[in-house]
Write a protein that holds these residues in place. Sequence first.
Motif, PDB file in Angstrom:
ATOM      1  N   UNK A 250      -5.102  -1.315  12.845  1.00 40.50           N
ATOM      2  CA  UNK A 250      -4.198  -0.603  11.940  1.00 40.50           C
ATOM      3  C   UNK A 250      -3.038  -1.497  11.517  1.00 40.50           C
ATOM      4  N   UNK A 251      -2.461  -2.237  12.481  1.00 36.25           N
ATOM      5  CA  UNK A 251      -1.343  -3.114  12.159  1.00 36.25           C
ATOM      6  C   UNK A 251      -1.770  -4.283  11.278  1.00 36.25           C
ATOM      7  N   UNK A 252      -2.922  -4.878  11.580  1.00 38.87           N
ATOM      8  CA  UNK A 252      -3.382  -6.009  10.770  1.00 38.87           C
ATOM      9  C   UNK A 252      -3.769  -5.534   9.366  1.00 38.87           C
ATOM     10  N   UNK A 253      -4.273  -4.313   9.267  1.00 38.65           N
ATOM     11  CA  UNK A 253      -4.513  -3.739   7.935  1.00 38.65           C
ATOM     12  C   UNK A 253      -3.205  -3.697   7.149  1.00 38.65           C
ATOM     13  N   UNK A 254      -2.121  -3.239   7.799  1.00 37.90           N
ATOM     14  CA  UNK A 254      -0.821  -3.224   7.134  1.00 37.90           C
ATOM     15  C   UNK A 254      -0.389  -4.632   6.731  1.00 37.90           C
ATOM     16  N   UNK A 255      -0.663  -5.605   7.597  1.00 38.56           N
ATOM     17  CA  UNK A 255      -0.306  -6.991   7.294  1.00 38.56           C
ATOM     18  C   UNK A 255      -1.052  -7.493   6.064  1.00 38.56           C
ATOM     19  N   UNK A 256      -2.322  -7.154   5.966  1.00 39.59           N
ATOM     20  CA  UNK A 256      -3.111  -7.547   4.801  1.00 39.59           C
ATOM     21  C   UNK A 256      -2.577  -6.881   3.535  1.00 39.59           C
ATOM     22  N   UNK A 257      -2.338  -5.578   3.619  1.00 41.72           N
ATOM     23  CA  UNK A 257      -1.850  -4.855   2.447  1.00 41.72           C
ATOM     24  C   UNK A 257      -0.464  -5.339   2.040  1.00 41.72           C
ATOM     25  N   UNK A 258       0.347  -5.726   3.028  1.00 40.09           N
ATOM     26  CA  UNK A 258       1.697  -6.184   2.732  1.00 40.09           C
ATOM     27  C   UNK A 258       1.744  -7.472   1.934  1.00 40.09           C
ATOM     28  N   UNK A 259       0.622  -8.205   1.897  1.00 36.57           N
ATOM     29  CA  UNK A 259       0.560  -9.457   1.129  1.00 36.57           C
ATOM     30  C   UNK A 259      -0.333  -9.319  -0.088  1.00 36.57           C
ATOM     31  N   UNK A 260      -1.527  -8.719   0.093  1.00 35.15           N
ATOM     32  CA  UNK A 260      -2.538  -8.790  -0.963  1.00 35.15           C
ATOM     33  C   UNK A 260      -2.855  -7.467  -1.654  1.00 35.15           C
ATOM     34  N   UNK A 261      -2.236  -6.366  -1.239  1.00 38.36           N
ATOM     35  CA  UNK A 261      -2.551  -5.097  -1.892  1.00 38.36           C
ATOM     36  C   UNK A 261      -2.002  -5.068  -3.310  1.00 38.36           C
ATOM     37  N   UNK A 262      -2.680  -4.337  -4.161  1.00 39.94           N
ATOM     38  CA  UNK A 262      -2.178  -4.122  -5.511  1.00 39.94           C
ATOM     39  C   UNK A 262      -1.119  -3.031  -5.487  1.00 39.94           C
ATOM     40  N   UNK A 263      -0.418  -2.862  -6.584  1.00 41.03           N
ATOM     41  CA  UNK A 263       0.597  -1.816  -6.701  1.00 41.03           C
ATOM     42  C   UNK A 263      -0.028  -0.444  -6.495  1.00 41.03           C
ATOM     43  N   UNK A 264      -1.225  -0.218  -7.039  1.00 43.37           N
ATOM     44  CA  UNK A 264      -1.889   1.080  -6.897  1.00 43.37           C
ATOM     45  C   UNK A 264      -2.258   1.358  -5.443  1.00 43.37           C
ATOM     46  N   UNK A 265      -2.694   0.327  -4.706  1.00 47.27           N
ATOM     47  CA  UNK A 265      -3.113   0.519  -3.324  1.00 47.27           C
ATOM     48  C   UNK A 265      -1.934   0.800  -2.397  1.00 47.27           C
ATOM     49  N   UNK A 266      -0.828   0.119  -2.610  1.00 51.17           N
ATOM     50  CA  UNK A 266       0.279   0.158  -1.656  1.00 51.17           C
ATOM     51  C   UNK A 266       1.426   1.046  -2.102  1.00 51.17           C
TER      52      UNK A 266
END
Length: 375
Positions: A250-266
């Motif tokens: 769960x935390x590493x998912x947040x780490x990934x989204x915190x760098x590479x997520x799009x505006x719609x995803x995050x």
Amino acid sequence: MASSRTVQTTLQRYREEIQAALREAVAHATASTGAEASRLLQDYYGQMRYHLGWVDAQLHPISVQTGKLLRPTLLLLSYEAAGAWGQLPLEGEPRRYLQRALPAAAAIELTHNFTLIHDDIVDEDSERHHRPTVWKLWGVPQAINAGDGMFALSRLALWSVLEAGVDPALAARLAALLDRTCLTIAEGQYLDMLFETRMDVSVDAYIEMIRRKTAALMACAAEMGALLGTQEAETVERLRHFGEALGLAFQVRDDLLGVWASLDELGKNPAGDIYRRKKSLPVLHALAHAQPADRERLQALYQHSAPLSREQVDEILAIFARTKTRSYCQAFLAEQCRRARATLEAVPAPSTPLARRARNDLEAFVDFIEAASQS
């Protein structure tokens, strides 16, 4: 793969019961005070109610969905997956079997929220869920006190398992488990703050930090639910390991989204963790594997105090690309999901429909988190 709708359906299933247990925990604390004390303390408990989304900044009742209730839902699903102490839904009272576990679910959620109140202070976050944070409205000293009070409420809520018929010896075991977990979370917070001032943090040290700060409470939730659901030690141990693996993922998912997520995803600006110079897994992996020139540049950009420009963020992303950092984080997340799924499959399975549904829901959580390793 589990759809977002599947996960949201599961998270909504127990929301009403969890919210009722949370409200009861707060109301129980205020009921023991006299009329004058109740008047004087109205704003104090109002700050807690505000954080939980029950009142607005003027302490007028509202209804705001401020959190997913993931951890108490994990506890209730683990309770069901472990057998729910032999209890089954009754005709006319289909949720009565949850009463044994709801005080612990409320305790877990209150524990989580006391850490959030304090985290907002440490991180100087002025908003949470698009609302001003407690410290921003009432100041740091009062916010610290509100967080401390919510920690105490979590402990009082847990002891209500005695009223639900839980054996005193088991209640004491649950209390000791929650206390140990709170200490572990504090250790993780210490490491997190320590790491913010250093550039020599290893990936292994980071994993040890998130194991404490994030995964420990999810492991605790799964273990508490299992303890309330069965006396089988193997089931309890496996569900605890499931919760820990889920928490790491769960935390590493947040780490990934915190760098590479799009505006719609995050719902936030892309690369937000880079703009904040957050020492998450991507930057630590890149520092460990970059060529000397790239490492020196990355260190320089993270040590400066001036806001990063879009061009500088692009530089950092290019370094991440050269070190194959995104692939590493995705592989780490996928491994934790594999571990969680394998552990869940090894849980001795009660044959009830309730237990089977709970296991399917827990697996859906894994599928949802794992999707971040494949995007």
